[in-house]
Write a protein that holds these residues in place. Structure first.
Motif, PDB file in Angstrom:
ATOM      1  N   ILE A 118       2.367   0.412  10.425  1.00 53.18           N
ATOM      2  CA  ILE A 118       3.103   1.653  10.132  1.00 53.18           C
ATOM      3  C   ILE A 118       2.962   2.052   8.673  1.00 53.18           C
ATOM      4  O   ILE A 118       2.621   3.195   8.352  1.00 53.18           O
ATOM      5  CB  ILE A 118       4.594   1.480  10.507  1.00 53.18           C
ATOM      6  CG1 ILE A 118       4.753   1.362  12.021  1.00 53.18           C
ATOM      7  CG2 ILE A 118       5.420   2.661   9.982  1.00 53.18           C
ATOM      8  CD1 ILE A 118       6.161   1.005  12.465  1.00 53.18           C
ATOM      9  N   PHE A 119       3.230   1.112   7.751  1.00 51.31           N
ATOM     10  CA  PHE A 119       3.188   1.430   6.325  1.00 51.31           C
ATOM     11  C   PHE A 119       1.775   1.756   5.853  1.00 51.31           C
ATOM     12  O   PHE A 119       1.587   2.619   4.983  1.00 51.31           O
ATOM     13  CB  PHE A 119       3.758   0.267   5.507  1.00 51.31           C
ATOM     14  CG  PHE A 119       5.260   0.219   5.494  1.00 51.31           C
ATOM     15  CD1 PHE A 119       6.008   1.303   5.070  1.00 51.31           C
ATOM     16  CD2 PHE A 119       5.933  -0.926   5.893  1.00 51.31           C
ATOM     17  CE1 PHE A 119       7.394   1.264   5.056  1.00 51.31           C
ATOM     18  CE2 PHE A 119       7.312  -0.990   5.884  1.00 51.31           C
ATOM     19  CZ  PHE A 119       8.046   0.106   5.471  1.00 51.31           C
ATOM     20  N   SER A 120       0.767   1.066   6.405  1.00 53.85           N
ATOM     21  CA  SER A 120      -0.606   1.338   5.975  1.00 53.85           C
ATOM     22  C   SER A 120      -1.047   2.744   6.379  1.00 53.85           C
ATOM     23  O   SER A 120      -1.801   3.398   5.647  1.00 53.85           O
ATOM     24  CB  SER A 120      -1.560   0.298   6.559  1.00 53.85           C
ATOM     25  OG  SER A 120      -1.545   0.332   7.982  1.00 53.85           O
ATOM     26  N   PHE A 121      -0.570   3.232   7.516  1.00 55.43           N
ATOM     27  CA  PHE A 121      -0.911   4.588   7.940  1.00 55.43           C
ATOM     28  C   PHE A 121      -0.095   5.632   7.190  1.00 55.43           C
ATOM     29  O   PHE A 121      -0.529   6.776   7.032  1.00 55.43           O
ATOM     30  CB  PHE A 121      -0.702   4.743   9.450  1.00 55.43           C
ATOM     31  CG  PHE A 121      -1.890   4.328  10.266  1.00 55.43           C
ATOM     32  CD1 PHE A 121      -2.859   5.242  10.620  1.00 55.43           C
ATOM     33  CD2 PHE A 121      -2.046   3.010  10.658  1.00 55.43           C
ATOM     34  CE1 PHE A 121      -3.968   4.856  11.369  1.00 55.43           C
ATOM     35  CE2 PHE A 121      -3.141   2.610  11.408  1.00 55.43           C
ATOM     36  CZ  PHE A 121      -4.108   3.535  11.760  1.00 55.43           C
ATOM     37  N   MET A 122       1.102   5.242   6.719  1.00 54.67           N
ATOM     38  CA  MET A 122       1.949   6.172   5.965  1.00 54.67           C
ATOM     39  C   MET A 122       1.619   6.184   4.480  1.00 54.67           C
ATOM     40  O   MET A 122       2.122   7.028   3.745  1.00 54.67           O
ATOM     41  CB  MET A 122       3.424   5.788   6.144  1.00 54.67           C
ATOM     42  CG  MET A 122       3.964   5.997   7.549  1.00 54.67           C
ATOM     43  SD  MET A 122       5.664   5.386   7.706  1.00 54.67           S
ATOM     44  CE  MET A 122       6.499   6.336   6.432  1.00 54.67           C
ATOM     45  N   LEU A 168       0.830  -1.208   0.000  1.00 49.07           N
ATOM     46  CA  LEU A 168       0.000   0.000   0.000  1.00 49.07           C
ATOM     47  C   LEU A 168       0.865   1.259   0.000  1.00 49.07           C
ATOM     48  O   LEU A 168       0.548   2.251  -0.669  1.00 49.07           O
ATOM     49  CB  LEU A 168      -0.921  -0.001   1.229  1.00 49.07           C
ATOM     50  CG  LEU A 168      -1.996  -1.099   1.271  1.00 49.07           C
ATOM     51  CD1 LEU A 168      -2.736  -1.056   2.603  1.00 49.07           C
ATOM     52  CD2 LEU A 168      -2.967  -0.958   0.111  1.00 49.07           C
ATOM     53  N   TYR A 169       1.962   1.208   0.734  1.00 49.82           N
ATOM     54  CA  TYR A 169       2.852   2.383   0.831  1.00 49.82           C
ATOM     55  C   TYR A 169       3.577   2.647  -0.487  1.00 49.82           C
ATOM     56  O   TYR A 169       3.721   3.799  -0.908  1.00 49.82           O
ATOM     57  CB  TYR A 169       3.863   2.159   1.952  1.00 49.82           C
ATOM     58  CG  TYR A 169       4.860   3.274   2.114  1.00 49.82           C
ATOM     59  CD1 TYR A 169       4.491   4.499   2.680  1.00 49.82           C
ATOM     60  CD2 TYR A 169       6.187   3.117   1.692  1.00 49.82           C
ATOM     61  CE1 TYR A 169       5.402   5.529   2.822  1.00 49.82           C
ATOM     62  CE2 TYR A 169       7.107   4.137   1.836  1.00 49.82           C
ATOM     63  CZ  TYR A 169       6.715   5.345   2.395  1.00 49.82           C
ATOM     64  OH  TYR A 169       7.627   6.357   2.535  1.00 49.82           O
ATOM     65  N   LEU A 170       4.016   1.578  -1.156  1.00 57.52           N
ATOM     66  CA  LEU A 170       4.776   1.731  -2.398  1.00 57.52           C
ATOM     67  C   LEU A 170       3.879   1.829  -3.629  1.00 57.52           C
ATOM     68  O   LEU A 170       4.360   2.086  -4.730  1.00 57.52           O
ATOM     69  CB  LEU A 170       5.741   0.556  -2.570  1.00 57.52           C
ATOM     70  CG  LEU A 170       6.835   0.407  -1.511  1.00 57.52           C
ATOM     71  CD1 LEU A 170       7.675  -0.830  -1.778  1.00 57.52           C
ATOM     72  CD2 LEU A 170       7.721   1.658  -1.478  1.00 57.52           C
ATOM     73  N   GLY A 171       2.575   1.584  -3.453  1.00 57.02           N
ATOM     74  CA  GLY A 171       1.666   1.661  -4.576  1.00 57.02           C
ATOM     75  C   GLY A 171       1.718   0.452  -5.487  1.00 57.02           C
ATOM     76  O   GLY A 171       1.383   0.548  -6.674  1.00 57.02           O
ATOM     77  N   ILE A 172       2.119  -0.697  -4.957  1.00 58.23           N
ATOM     78  CA  ILE A 172       2.154  -1.934  -5.736  1.00 58.23           C
ATOM     79  C   ILE A 172       1.111  -2.897  -5.178  1.00 58.23           C
ATOM     80  O   ILE A 172       0.450  -2.598  -4.176  1.00 58.23           O
ATOM     81  CB  ILE A 172       3.554  -2.585  -5.704  1.00 58.23           C
ATOM     82  CG1 ILE A 172       3.950  -2.935  -4.254  1.00 58.23           C
ATOM     83  CG2 ILE A 172       4.590  -1.670  -6.320  1.00 58.23           C
ATOM     84  CD1 ILE A 172       5.299  -3.635  -4.158  1.00 58.23           C
TER      85      ILE A 172
END
Length: 271
Positions: free
Chosen positions: A103-107, A54-58
């Motif tokens: 962390i990554f999902s919120f970022m 989700l963070y990297l858009g992949i």
């Protein structure tokens, strides 16, 4: 039967049947080797890949697959070291994956999709790509077990004996751990992270009520898994609840019915 006219339900039905086959085969190895706790750790560690995707858009599923395989191999490698206990290695990757996932999902920039679909499953999210990935994995697992069933059985019941037969135990274990990780991740759309391990264990436990043979458990696990998935999908649709919870609930009902039926049958036989 009108449900079968909907594309989303067709995708979910095909995906659940493929997942039942893949999990029925690799789950037999998990239950026989008593790797349920390890598999649970891999399941929750895969959430880190979802968040990273989700963070990297992949694709979150592909990212989760890579993260899960890395975690599976990492747990296997750490557990072989003398300075690290197996349960400690599992705890490290379990908590690391969940922490990174949050962390990554919120970022993640922009709109973040509903994470409950990854945690508890959602039949509406199953698409053609998921089916193709699951079909490829199912064929790969089936062929691997078909070609190497005897070494796998030896490793499942007695690793020391397998080594005396010249079987490369470590190589097989790493491959099987990777298959476990991929089976977990590619089933997330329907079952979800929280309940994915159940599809790898409940059908096998139910099958174990009737047979102790490795191949017999595989066959019965696939059949029981298919029945549980189909019943769970219909239950999910009519009750409007997450598909993962419905499938596992239906599978547990099957186990309870089989357990009760066997108990009654044994009791009648003794009289």
């Amino acid at each position: 039967m009108e449900l079968l006219q909907y594309t989303f339900f067709q995708n979910a039905l095909i995906g659940s049947l493929l997942a039942s086959i893949a999990c029925g085969i690799i789950g037999t190895y998990i239950v026989t080797r008593r790797l349920v706790f390890i598999s649970g750790g891999i399941t929750h560690a895969s959430f880190g890949g979802v968040g990273l995707g989700l963070y990297l858009g992949i694709s979150p599923i592909l990212a989760a697959a890579a993260f899960a395989v890395f975690s599976a191999l990492g747990v296997k490698w750490l557990s072989q070291r003398k300075d690290m206990r197996e349960d400690s290695a599992i705890a490290i990757f379990w908590t690391l994956g969940m922490a990174l996932g949050v962390i990554f999902s919120f970022m993640a920039p922009g709109f973040t999709p509903d994470l409950s679909a990854y945690l508890f499953g959602n039949i509406l999210t199953v698409n053609t790509t998921d089916i193709l990935l699951l079909a490829a994995l199912t064929v790969a697992i089936a062929l691997f077990f078909l070609l190497f069933i005897h070494p796998i059985v030896f490793i499942s019941f007695d690793k020391d004996f397998a080594r005396t037969q010249g079987i490369p135990v470590n190589c097989f274990e790493y491959i099987l751990m990777a298959f476990i990780a991929l089976a977990i991740v590619f089933s997330l759309r329907m079952i979800g992270i929280v309940l994915a391990i159940s599809l790898l264990t409940i059908p096998q436990i139910t099958a174990n009520l009737f047979t102790w043979q490795f191949k017999g458990i595989i066959g019965l696990s696939i059949l029981i898994g298919c029945i549980g998935c189909i019943g769970g999908l219909f239950l999910s649709y009519y009750l409007n609840v997450p598909s993962g919870a419905s499938i596992i609930f239906f599978s547990i009902i099957i186990y309870a019915a089989c357990k009760a039926g066997k108990t009654i049958f044994v009791h009648l036989q003794r009289q």
